[in-house]
Design an enzyme around this catalytic site. Structure first.
Site, short mmCIF file in Angstrom:
data_model
loop_
_atom_site.label_atom_id
_atom_site.label_comp_id
_atom_site.label_asym_id
_atom_site.label_seq_id
_atom_site.Cartn_x
_atom_site.Cartn_y
_atom_site.Cartn_z
N LYS A 80 0.80 -1.24 0.00
CA LYS A 80 0.00 0.00 0.00
C LYS A 80 0.83 1.29 0.00
O LYS A 80 0.39 2.31 -0.52
CB LYS A 80 -0.94 0.01 1.20
N ASP A 84 -10.57 3.65 1.79
CA ASP A 84 -10.89 3.21 3.16
C ASP A 84 -11.53 4.32 4.01
O ASP A 84 -12.45 4.06 4.78
CB ASP A 84 -9.63 2.70 3.87
P1 NAP Z 1 -1.90 -3.03 11.96
O1 NAP Z 1 -1.38 -1.99 11.03
O2 NAP Z 1 -1.09 -4.25 12.22
O3 NAP Z 1 -2.21 -2.30 13.37
C1 NAP Z 1 -2.65 -3.05 14.49
C2 NAP Z 1 -3.07 -2.10 15.59
O4 NAP Z 1 -3.67 -2.87 16.64
C3 NAP Z 1 -1.94 -1.30 16.22
O5 NAP Z 1 -2.42 -0.07 16.63
C4 NAP Z 1 -1.57 -2.19 17.42
O6 NAP Z 1 -0.92 -1.50 18.46
C5 NAP Z 1 -2.94 -2.62 17.87
N1 NAP Z 1 -2.95 -3.86 18.67
C6 NAP Z 1 -2.70 -5.12 18.22
N2 NAP Z 1 -2.83 -6.00 19.24
C7 NAP Z 1 -3.16 -5.28 20.34
C8 NAP Z 1 -3.45 -5.62 21.70
N3 NAP Z 1 -3.41 -6.88 22.13
N4 NAP Z 1 -3.79 -4.63 22.55
C9 NAP Z 1 -3.86 -3.36 22.14
N5 NAP Z 1 -3.60 -2.95 20.85
C10 NAP Z 1 -3.26 -3.91 19.97
O7 NAP Z 1 -3.33 -3.56 11.49
P2 NAP Z 1 -4.42 -2.77 10.65
O8 NAP Z 1 -4.22 -3.03 9.20
O9 NAP Z 1 -4.43 -1.36 11.13
O10 NAP Z 1 -5.78 -3.53 11.06
C11 NAP Z 1 -6.36 -3.36 12.34
C12 NAP Z 1 -7.72 -4.06 12.37
O11 NAP Z 1 -8.61 -3.39 11.48
C13 NAP Z 1 -7.70 -5.53 11.92
O12 NAP Z 1 -8.53 -6.26 12.77
C14 NAP Z 1 -8.30 -5.50 10.53
O13 NAP Z 1 -9.00 -6.70 10.22
C15 NAP Z 1 -9.28 -4.33 10.64
N6 NAP Z 1 -9.54 -3.68 9.35
C16 NAP Z 1 -10.84 -3.57 8.96
C17 NAP Z 1 -11.12 -2.97 7.75
C18 NAP Z 1 -12.54 -2.85 7.29
O14 NAP Z 1 -12.77 -2.54 6.12
N7 NAP Z 1 -13.52 -3.07 8.14
C19 NAP Z 1 -10.09 -2.46 6.94
C20 NAP Z 1 -8.77 -2.60 7.39
C21 NAP Z 1 -8.51 -3.21 8.60
P3 NAP Z 1 0.70 -1.31 18.44
O15 NAP Z 1 0.96 -0.17 17.49
O16 NAP Z 1 1.05 -1.00 19.84
O17 NAP Z 1 1.28 -2.62 17.95
#
Ligand code: NAP
Length: 288
Positions: A71, A107
């Site tokens: 991305k 998004d």
């Molecule tokens: P990412 O870039 O890997 O970011 C993960 C985030 O979650 C970070 O802020 C991380 O904190 C936090 N995190 C992970 N485990 C945690 C825990 N145990 N306690 C507290 N914070 C925690 O992932 P992403 O792409 O942003 O995706 C995040 C979520 O959004 C996923 O579940 C994904 O499926 C969902 N999503 C949904 C859509 C939709 O269209 N609905 C689109 C995209 C993503 P740190 O920075 O401290 O590691």
């Protein structure tokens, strides 16, 4: 679906890509509307990204969705990037226009459109976003562009929340704060907020505890969890038990796809067809 000499190709690139539910979601609409397009997944490794983009151009591919890990890396390969994608710092949709490649990010708008599909009236004012990863970036941009301010970003790793707040504040008229999930200012920020968004991946595992105290939820709060598997997270359950309005992540996934569909075809797609195809695909993951 009948593939013939006039069929246009769109698709998604990622590594991995096998898990993507976008092919059934888009192909269901091409089928229903009898639009002569086909949506194909392409497994592209990081070192092959440039060659893949040049190949798509040479093959007259109409459009491509971009997923992890491309991305950000794809941006220097494009002729133009939309204002929103530039603000987010990531592209999830390419449009191939004659000799130009234009990058978009659907998004942020998808997140907002899915919210207003559920809510009876528009809300604005203070918002709290949990998380500062890739998805949170789009959520925060969507919120500031929709007029929410101040936006408090609370993340497990505080430095990432601060950095994201500073970056987006420079590019918008909104006020943003970056804090840790354990910061004592978080309950007050939620108390003032109209909207709480979970943009972390914490919540995908239903056996783990909530990352905030459910006592902080209040009657003026709308709770939006962008996670779509499971469809109802612990956070949404806690909010519903308190009688609050809730929004799940499925709508965001549908709407970001619908915006990409329209960018490629000029046609506003039937949202329910996309949603139903997506629900079916999520229920029945792909197996070889
Ligand atoms: P990412 O870039 O890997 O970011 C993960 C985030 O979650 C970070 O802020 C991380 O904190 C936090 N995190 C992970 N485990 C945690 C825990 N145990 N306690 C507290 N914070 C925690 O992932 P992403 O792409 O942003 O995706 C995040 C979520 O959004 C996923 O579940 C994904 O499926 C969902 N999503 C949904 C859509 C939709 O269209 N609905 C689109 C995209 C993503 P740190 O920075 O401290 O590691």
């Amino acid at each position: 679906m009948q593939i013939n000499g006039r069929t246009k190709i769109v698709g998604v690139i990622g590594d991995p890509v096998e898990h993507s539910c976008s092919p059934p979601m888009h192909n269901a609409v091409f089928d229903e509307l009898r639009v002569n397009y086909v949506y194909v997944p392409f497994h592209v490794k990081a070192e092959d990204l440039q060659a893949a983009i040049e190949g798509f151009k040479a093959l007259n591919v109409a459009g491509i969705n971009i997923t992890i890990p491309h991305k950000q890396r794809v941006i220097p390969m494009l002729d133009q990037v939309s204002k929103e994608a530039e603000m987010i710092g990531a592209v999830n949709t390419l449009v191939f226009e004659s000799d130009r490649i234009i990058g978009h990010n659907t998004d942020a708008r998808g997140f907002i459109e899915a919210m207003y599909e559920v809510l009876d009236e528009k809300i604005s004012g203070p918002a709290v976003v949990l998380g500062a990863g890739g998805a949170a970036r789009a959520v925060v941009v969507g919120l500031v562009n929709a007029g929410f301010s101040p936006v408090t970003i609370a993340n497990r790793t505080t430095s990432k929340a601060i950095a994201l707040a500073e970056q987006i504040e420079k590019k918008s008229h909104a006020t943003l704060f970056g804090i840790g999930l354990d910061d004592e200012k978080l309950p007050d920020a939620i108390a003032d907020a109209k909207l709480l968004v979970n943009a972390t991946s914490a919540g995908m595992d239903l056996s783990l505890p909530l990352i905030i105290d459910s006592d902080w939820l209040h009657q003026d709060l709308v709770v939006y969890d962008i996670i779509y598997t499971p469809p109802k997270t612990k956070l949404l359950m806690a909010a519903q038990n308190s009688g609050l309005q809730t929004i799940s992540g499925l709508g965001m996934l549908v709407h970001q796809g619908a915006i990409a569909f329209e960018l490629w075809t000029g046609i506003s797609p039937p949202i329910e067809t996309m949603r139903n195809a997506l629900i079916k695909a999520l229920e029945k993951p792909v197996v070889d």
